[in-house]
Design an enzyme around this catalytic site. Structure first.
Site, short mmCIF file in Angstrom:
data_model
loop_
_atom_site.label_atom_id
_atom_site.label_comp_id
_atom_site.label_asym_id
_atom_site.label_seq_id
_atom_site.Cartn_x
_atom_site.Cartn_y
_atom_site.Cartn_z
N GLN A 132 0.82 -1.22 0.00
CA GLN A 132 0.00 0.00 0.00
C GLN A 132 0.86 1.27 0.00
OE1 GLN A 132 -0.43 -2.60 2.07
NE2 GLN A 132 -2.59 -2.98 2.53
N ASP A 189 -5.37 0.95 13.03
CA ASP A 189 -6.62 0.25 12.69
C ASP A 189 -7.48 0.02 13.92
OD1 ASP A 189 -4.72 -0.49 10.36
OD2 ASP A 189 -6.74 -0.92 9.65
#
Lengths: 359, 359
Positions: free
Chosen positions: A201, A242
């Site tokens: 990513q 997260d």
């Protein structure tokens, strides 16, 4: 933020067509493709297969998923089932549960016929809140970057891991929001972008974001950050999260922990941009209590990119017969985190400071 | 060690054809190709382009390079130039200089006509010594693994980074030698193999070695080791070293430092297999004094593997216009290293212990 000089967000409801639209992030950096989400199945697929990813964006997508569910069938049982289906797509990001509950908890007294519109209103609100929260994280974090610039009078070197940019949220991002705000205020910076294997990513998304915003950046493999810190080539690290435990432990993309250790060893500040929606007030200890998602080994053994003929190609990079293990997240203990950048200001990574954000 | 149940070494002089032969390691794990080295140019290419790699093997290859040079022209000036050319191919591994000096320092009183044979004799000796040293490292390191097994009575979980197996030496390897010896003595083990971006020597070489020797192993991206250590899924780390400073600092493949930090944070022993040839007695401080090789950014931006048609394919994994920075090594401070495994036994990572090995 900008894509080829045009402003985009990652998800929106198109009022004219009454469609929820997303950017298919699996195709970035090689292609910008807008996709419609028409069914709960498509919403689940989008989250699970990572057409959308990033904790904040997963939450917003789940909210719109409930709108799509309500258009399919606005029975409460159906909606509850839909929310469970969506919840099961990814186990780590707390935003998923948070957004689904926010919808379910606000439709108790709504008439069945009004449910779709009410849920659309709530989803739009969650989306707007996300944009504002990220912008506020940017404003608070910007001051950190500005202070370093004013002290050193040279471009600020920032390391980030994975993608916690606008592609991980709706706009602005979390870890990258301070960078975007600083850039708009003309603070010179240079960003070190971690590849972030196995899904890359950093290379695919963060570098693409920064190139489109014209912010200087260099791409490095995940092994390099420690060396850069030893040689004072990094002034500050900023990552996303997260799931943030109430003791300040941070569950973020696998490898975050290693960078936090290196920052600690070299006395380099390690900040985590944490929207309040990422905080799991029920989790007392991140390492013991947060389940870590294990994903398909094929994400490790195979990589997608462009071949010499500019064709999207998947290659295998391991010998036949090998076994790949794919943990997607790790937990960074609070003691290695300098502070959190939240939409309500910069706070210490400990229970008293975090608990004050609960309301 | 075994390749498809047949014993191989990485480099040898074929007496019948009077040719120096190597395995072209760039093609592993997808193809086993034997290549002849016929000119000094080819030797330099083999080292620079990493047909051969790994500190011990680079040294042995350089020694045979001097034999090839002497066959071309045995004037001392020519040999000195050849050694400088070979020396310039890779800046980090001290073995390169060590092997070249070993040749140059032992041919002073040799008649010109006898030089090729004398240098071949020396190169063969360096090769044999490497095999014996690696075997001895294996015997000493094996005891560490055995002790863990006897304590836990379950397969020993070992993390290694990059490839310091037989492919990095002539046979046995350095970091993997203890594992091979333990395997032959029936100690059950499971090896965690770090991918080792950007050149993926873990996935391409270490896993291929272990699969061929039938030793259980799992492949992980470089980001995962810290998480495994937090959860006690690793009992011991063993890596190689490209250059060992006299204070015990270790210059090894980029990313080694991050794993050492994680091992230290989780109280997991971190051993470095260090043949004495890897020690640079002139270097007092690894971080300050060892030059770190910066390689082409294309090693970061492009990856080679097999496409769906089983064709070797190179793909690009970064957006157009991005800049990749490629540091090949980092330095792990001695304080994070438990001990060194040398061919003369297991020693502390400090100046007094290391200096005793000088003679």
């Amino acid at each position: 933020m900008l894509v080829q000089n045009k402003n985009f967000t990652t998800i929106w409801h198109d009022d004219e067509s009454d469609k929820v639209k997303i950017i298919d992030q699996r195709l970035i950096p090689f292609e910008l493709k807008i996709v419609e989400l028409n069914t709960v199945e498509e919403v689940c697929y989008a989250i699970k297969e990572m057409q959308v990813r990033g904790a904040p964006l997963i939450g917003v997508t789940a909210a719109y998923g409930m709108y799509i569910a309500a258009k399919e069938n606005s029975d409460f049982i159906y909606l509850k089932n839909a929310s469970e289906k969506i919840y099961s797509t990814r186990p780590t990001a707390v935003n998923l549960e948070w957004a689904l509950n926010k919808i379910l908890n606000n439709i108790d007294n709504v008439k069945k016929d009004d449910l779709p519109n009410k849920i659309l209103y709530l989803a739009n609100q969650i989306r707007e809140d996300d944009i504002n929260n990220c912008k506020n994280i940017g404003e608070h974090g910007y001051k950190l970057i500005k202070n370093i610039y004013e002290k050193n009078k040279k471009p600020v070197n920032i390391l980030t891991h994975c993608n916690a940019g606008w592609l991980a949220a709706v706009d602005w991002g979390t870890a990258l929001a301070p960078i975007y705000v600083a850039h708009k205020k003309n603070i010179p910076m240079h960003i070190w972008v971690d590849e972030t294997r196995p899904r890359n990513q950093g290379f695919s998304l963060t570098s693409w974001e920064l190139l489109n915003e014209n912010i200087p950046n260099s791409l490095i493999v995940d092994n390099v950050g420690g060396h850069l810190m030893q040689h004072k080539l990094i002034d500050i690290c900023i990552t996303g999260t997260d799931r943030t435990a109430s003791n300040g432990d941070v569950c973020n993309k696998i490898g975050t922990y290693l960078k936090a250790l290196a920052a600690y060893d070299n006395n380099i500040p390690f900040y985590v941009s944490a929207p309040i929606s990422s905080i799991d007030f029920n989790i007392k200890n991140g390492i013991l209590d947060i389940p870590i998602e294990e994903r398909d080994g094929e994400e490790v053994s195979h990589i997608v990119g462009m071949d010499e003929n500019n064709q999207r190609t998947k290659i295998k990079i391991v010998p036949d017969g090998s076994k790949c293990v794919n943990y997607a997240f790790d937990v960074t203990p609070a003691k290695y985190i300098t502070k959190f950048i939240t939409e309500k200001g910069i706070i210490d990574p400990n229970f008293p400071s975090i608990n004050k954000l609960k309301n």
